[in-house]
Design a protein around this motif. Structure first.
Motif, PDB file in Angstrom:
ATOM      1  N   LEU A  40       0.841  -1.199   0.000  1.00  0.00           N
ATOM      2  CA  LEU A  40       0.000   0.000   0.000  1.00  0.00           C
ATOM      3  C   LEU A  40       0.879   1.253   0.000  1.00  0.00           C
ATOM      4  CD1 LEU A  40      -2.860   1.269   0.260  1.00  0.00           C
ATOM      5  CD2 LEU A  40      -2.538   1.178   2.755  1.00  0.00           C
ATOM      6  N   ILE A  52       0.623   5.835  -0.997  1.00  0.00           N
ATOM      7  CA  ILE A  52      -0.203   6.959  -1.427  1.00  0.00           C
ATOM      8  C   ILE A  52       0.614   7.811  -2.388  1.00  0.00           C
ATOM      9  CG2 ILE A  52       0.419   8.506   0.505  1.00  0.00           C
ATOM     10  CD1 ILE A  52      -2.623   9.365   0.474  1.00  0.00           C
ATOM     11  N   TYR A  96      -3.738   9.933  -3.893  1.00  0.00           N
ATOM     12  CA  TYR A  96      -4.443   8.727  -4.317  1.00  0.00           C
ATOM     13  C   TYR A  96      -3.815   7.489  -3.704  1.00  0.00           C
ATOM     14  CZ  TYR A  96      -6.393  11.826  -7.868  1.00  0.00           C
ATOM     15  OH  TYR A  96      -7.028  12.867  -8.510  1.00  0.00           O
ATOM     16  N   TRP A  97      -4.656   6.608  -3.181  1.00  0.00           N
ATOM     17  CA  TRP A  97      -4.193   5.337  -2.633  1.00  0.00           C
ATOM     18  C   TRP A  97      -3.959   4.335  -3.762  1.00  0.00           C
ATOM     19  CZ3 TRP A  97      -2.513   5.262   2.100  1.00  0.00           C
ATOM     20  CH2 TRP A  97      -3.081   6.080   3.073  1.00  0.00           C
ATOM     21  N   TYR A 110      -2.241   0.205  -4.600  1.00  0.00           N
ATOM     22  CA  TYR A 110      -1.757  -1.079  -4.074  1.00  0.00           C
ATOM     23  C   TYR A 110      -0.921  -1.758  -5.148  1.00  0.00           C
ATOM     24  CZ  TYR A 110      -1.926  -6.062  -2.866  1.00  0.00           C
ATOM     25  OH  TYR A 110      -1.586  -7.368  -2.626  1.00  0.00           O
ATOM     26  N   LEU A 168      -7.074   2.334  -5.415  1.00  0.00           N
ATOM     27  CA  LEU A 168      -8.029   2.069  -4.344  1.00  0.00           C
ATOM     28  C   LEU A 168      -9.017   3.212  -4.130  1.00  0.00           C
ATOM     29  CD1 LEU A 168      -5.641   0.492  -1.683  1.00  0.00           C
ATOM     30  CD2 LEU A 168      -7.236  -0.699  -3.178  1.00  0.00           C
ATOM     31  N   TYR A 203      -7.653  10.175  -1.172  1.00  0.00           N
ATOM     32  CA  TYR A 203      -7.591  10.728   0.180  1.00  0.00           C
ATOM     33  C   TYR A 203      -8.071  12.171   0.116  1.00  0.00           C
ATOM     34  CZ  TYR A 203      -5.645  12.142   4.690  1.00  0.00           C
ATOM     35  OH  TYR A 203      -5.489  12.614   5.970  1.00  0.00           O
ATOM     36  N   MET A 222     -11.145   8.514   1.315  1.00  0.00           N
ATOM     37  CA  MET A 222     -10.759   7.208   1.842  1.00  0.00           C
ATOM     38  C   MET A 222      -9.609   7.413   2.808  1.00  0.00           C
ATOM     39  SD  MET A 222      -9.460   3.732  -0.120  1.00  0.00           S
ATOM     40  CE  MET A 222     -11.060   3.313  -0.761  1.00  0.00           C
ATOM     41  N   ALA A 279      -8.268   2.475   3.616  1.00  0.00           N
ATOM     42  CA  ALA A 279      -7.349   2.087   2.538  1.00  0.00           C
ATOM     43  C   ALA A 279      -6.689   0.747   2.854  1.00  0.00           C
ATOM     44  CB  ALA A 279      -6.295   3.171   2.342  1.00  0.00           C
ATOM     45  N   GLU A 320      -9.214  -2.041   2.273  1.00  0.00           N
ATOM     46  CA  GLU A 320      -9.367  -2.320   0.849  1.00  0.00           C
ATOM     47  C   GLU A 320      -8.136  -3.035   0.306  1.00  0.00           C
ATOM     48  OE1 GLU A 320     -12.079  -1.885  -1.118  1.00  0.00           O
ATOM     49  OE2 GLU A 320     -13.055  -1.432   0.781  1.00  0.00           O
ATOM     50  N   ARG A 321      -6.945  -2.665   0.812  1.00  0.00           N
ATOM     51  CA  ARG A 321      -5.723  -3.348   0.424  1.00  0.00           C
ATOM     52  C   ARG A 321      -5.782  -4.828   0.789  1.00  0.00           C
ATOM     53  NH1 ARG A 321      -1.230  -2.627   3.739  1.00  0.00           N
ATOM     54  NH2 ARG A 321      -2.756  -3.212   5.351  1.00  0.00           N
TER      55      ARG A 321
END
Length: 396
Positions: A26, A28, A37-38, A40, A53, A56, A59, A64, A67-68
């Motif tokens: 993970l 950003i 933006y996140w 993975y 993902l 920010y 999320m 995050a 979701e990861r």
């Protein structure tokens, strides 16, 4: 080292995109615009991939990471999270266009070989009892428990037979949904046997005593006059209730004393002529002053463009004190007394009852067959009905 929310909030943009790593793939990404933006990062078959993902701060860090973890679980199965997301979105688009209401109306429209009145009945049944509660749900997502709740509402208002019919229609609809790949199973099938059909009470004819009592009750009934006229005409003309309710003024010729019912309004789908004896004509002229401004002889009070509700006349019959009888019993009464009189041939009686000819080798149905005898019979029946107490006394 894992990121903290403070680090993410305070991270500044630069003239080039930069990344802050968290853990387990993970990170950003911070754009020159300041957007964050996140992402993975993962590998499948030795090839590195990046899965988006979310943004920010919509999320947050905890979301995050959650979701990861979902994405990691898919990667362990050898599945690309982006592929799964596209599949889910496509499925959701289809389901949004495949609500129970959409599928039900499509199924009803697809049915061939049914009458317009039957099609309207299906639409009314679904619209009143299902659409307000589960109509917007994806047809695939509706459960047997939700359908049962809808049908129980019908049972509570005394419409058990109707609930059984709707359950059967639901199963047909779900088979259609399965064939069109919008459902995997039929939840309505699990409800078979949940409702008990009440024992069928077959029609029974009125005796002379009961006919005389009905005439007395009609004379003193203080309800809506159109309903009183309806019951009298049912006794005199012995049509089926559904055929009676659909009656239109354009099909009634009072000067010629005949009601010419189109085939589409008859149960057997055959044009039917009803000779009108004098008192029936008098009743219809009175009714015309009440409902003659519209299309229907017996329009509903709330919806004048639709026939009166099927239970209206039976309720009026009960209020007259004729409990135990239904409007359909007028047909059995006429049939029994006409046969017992010995005055009329069975062919004449049966054709006026609009029964189907059993001998398939006979010539095509003739709606005007035996008309002179039928007129004579209808006149005799009117006099017999109107003088039922006198007939009883004389033993005729």
């Amino acid at each position: 080292m894992p990121l903290t929310d403070i680090q993410i909030r305070q991270a500044k943009a630069s003239d080039k995109p930069r990344k802050l790593s968290d853990e387990r793939g993970l990170f950003i990404e911070i754009r020159p615009t300041g957007a964050k933006y996140w992402r993975y990062r993962y590998k499948i078959e030795g090839k590195e991939n990046v899965f988006a993902l979310g943004e920010y701060p919509e999320m947050g860090l905890a979301e995050a990471r959650a979701e990861r973890d979902k994405a990691r679980a898919l990667v362990k199965q050898g599945r690309h999270p982006s592929h799964v997301r596209r599949t889910e979105r496509a499925r959701q688009v289809v389901e949004n266009k495949s609500s129970l209401k959409v599928v039900a109306l499509e199924w009803i429209e697809s049915k061939t070989g049914i009458s317009d009145s039957y099609r309207d009945q299906l639409v009314r049944a679904f619209s009143k009892n299902l659409f307000p509660y589960v109509g917007k749900l994806p047809v695939r997502a509706v459960t047997a428990a939700q359908l049962l709740e809808c049908l129980r509402r019908m049972e509570m208002r005394g419409a058990t037979y109707y609930a059984i019919s709707l359950c059967n229609w639901l199963s047909q609809m779900y088979r259609f949904a399965i064939r069109t790949l919008r459902a995997d199973a039929d939840p309505a099938a699990a409800l078979y046997g949940a409702f008990v059909r009440e024992p069928i009470e077959h029609s029974r004819p009125m005796s002379l005593d009961e006919m005389a009592r009905f005439r007395q009750q009609v004379a003193g009934y203080g309800g809506f006059r159109a309903n009183t006229i309806a019951l009298e005409l049912m006794q005199l003309l012995f049509l089926r209730t559904v055929e009676f309710r659909r009656g239109r003024w354009q099909d009634v010729d009072l000067d010629a004393a005949v009601w010419d019912i189109p085939a589409e309004f008859m149960k057997k789908r055959r044009r039917h002529l009803v000779p009108l004896p004098p008192y029936a004509v008098k009743l219809l002229r009175e009714l015309h002053r009440i409902t003659g401004g519209g299309l229907l002889l017996f329009p509903g009070l709330r919806h004048p463009d639709r026939p009166v509700d099927g239970a209206t006349f039976n309720r009026a019959l009960e209020r007259m004190g004729m409990k135990g009888f239904t409007c359909h019993d007028f047909r059995a009464t006429a049939s029994t007394h006409l046969y017992e009189s010995g005055l009329f041939r069975s062919e004449v009686i049966e054709i006026q009852l609009a029964h189907v000819e059993g001998n398939k080798t006979k010539a095509a149905y003739n709606h005007a067959l035996y008309m002179p005898e039928r007129k004579e019979m209808m006149l005799w029946w009117e006099r017999y009905v109107m003088n039922s107490q006198k007939c009883k006394a004389q033993g005729s």
